[in-house]
Scaffold this motif. Sequence first.
Motif, PDB file in Angstrom:
ATOM      1  N   LEU A 270      73.563  48.307  12.317  1.00 55.27           N
ATOM      2  CA  LEU A 270      73.770  49.504  13.127  1.00 55.27           C
ATOM      3  C   LEU A 270      75.198  50.033  13.063  1.00 55.27           C
TER       4      LEU A 270
ATOM      5  N   GLN B 138      68.788  43.490  17.385  1.00 54.55           N
ATOM      6  CA  GLN B 138      69.867  44.333  16.866  1.00 54.55           C
ATOM      7  C   GLN B 138      71.208  44.059  17.547  1.00 54.55           C
TER       8      GLN B 138
ATOM      9  N   GLN C 284      71.471  53.666  14.328  1.00 55.76           N
ATOM     10  CA  GLN C 284      72.913  53.664  14.053  1.00 55.76           C
ATOM     11  C   GLN C 284      73.709  53.765  15.355  1.00 55.76           C
TER      12      GLN C 284
END
Length: 350
Positions: A89, A331, A122
């Motif tokens: 990310l 993540q 992102q």
Amino acid sequence: MTTPRMTVRAGDTPNYRSSMIDFALGDPEPCLDNRMTEYVGIWADMDGLYEPPISLNGLINLLGVNAQHGPILYFKANMIAKWFKPNPLINYRAFKRVAFDYGWSANAYLQVISNTFGQVIQLKHLPAVTMRYTKTSGVYVQLQKNGNKVFFNPGEVIHIKEYHPKQGIYGIPQYYGGIQSALLNEDATLFRRRYFKNGSHMGFVFSMADPFISPEDEKKLCDAILQSRGVGNFRSLFLNNRSPKGDAEKTVKITPVGDIATKDEFERIKKITTNDMLSMHRAQEALSGQSSGDSPGFGDLDKITKAYYNNEVVPLQHDMRTINEYLPKQQHIDFIVPDYSDFLTNGASV
């Protein structure tokens, strides 16, 4: 009988037949400048944007104020990012910018970019100096150079900030209390530069005890003193005692003034303010490339590195981990734990 006295300023034509001539030291100058580093409180402007309690541009300008303050902040950002694990990310460069923003301003911002399915794809770094919070809950705005404003959707911006008891909108850097020491360090250096640029040989009292010196020779001496000083720096004093009782063995006497008044004081100010900056940043001399001059050596670097990592780097990494509150577990950002860490030794997870 009162000895005649005359004051000479730049552009004046002195009367060299006077018994004593002194040169004015100039007008006083204000001690405080206009750099906005005072805490002014939180308030909203006409557009509904909350202004930071201290000038962010002022804090940025302070990064180059001396040889210690800015480099220490860069060093701390390097130490935070040193053990950053690769993450899909956000890359290392963007994360280091986030860490640096958090160091100098106590605020760091990330834009959460999602796809059409609502999945985070992102994390984009947003410069702290351009970000403002609005009166609308959860909404941030970015100021553009052309005067435009970019408004983000609620929940689109992650804001990491240092806690401050006076308000909960913006963080205040922990080094805030040492800003005056940093400015004093700069002022001492600039004054010393002007002193050396002036030649460092001026700033004296040129005294004579010669009642027979001609007005022409006296004029030459005064002109030489007037022309040898620099603008805005030390000026010198010329005295001639025309009394016939003057001491022939001490016809000419030069008494330095400027260097005596500044040499020891300059070194003392530099040393004290350097210690202040090392303290306000909790920086280790041996690791950050700074020196206060008090330690004869660097000590045991392995022990210093371990202590600094455990006591300073790990807490800052925990602050960075608040980003994970907005991300799915798979993540999450994370950091490598070095072998010398107490957390690894004790079986705890960073």
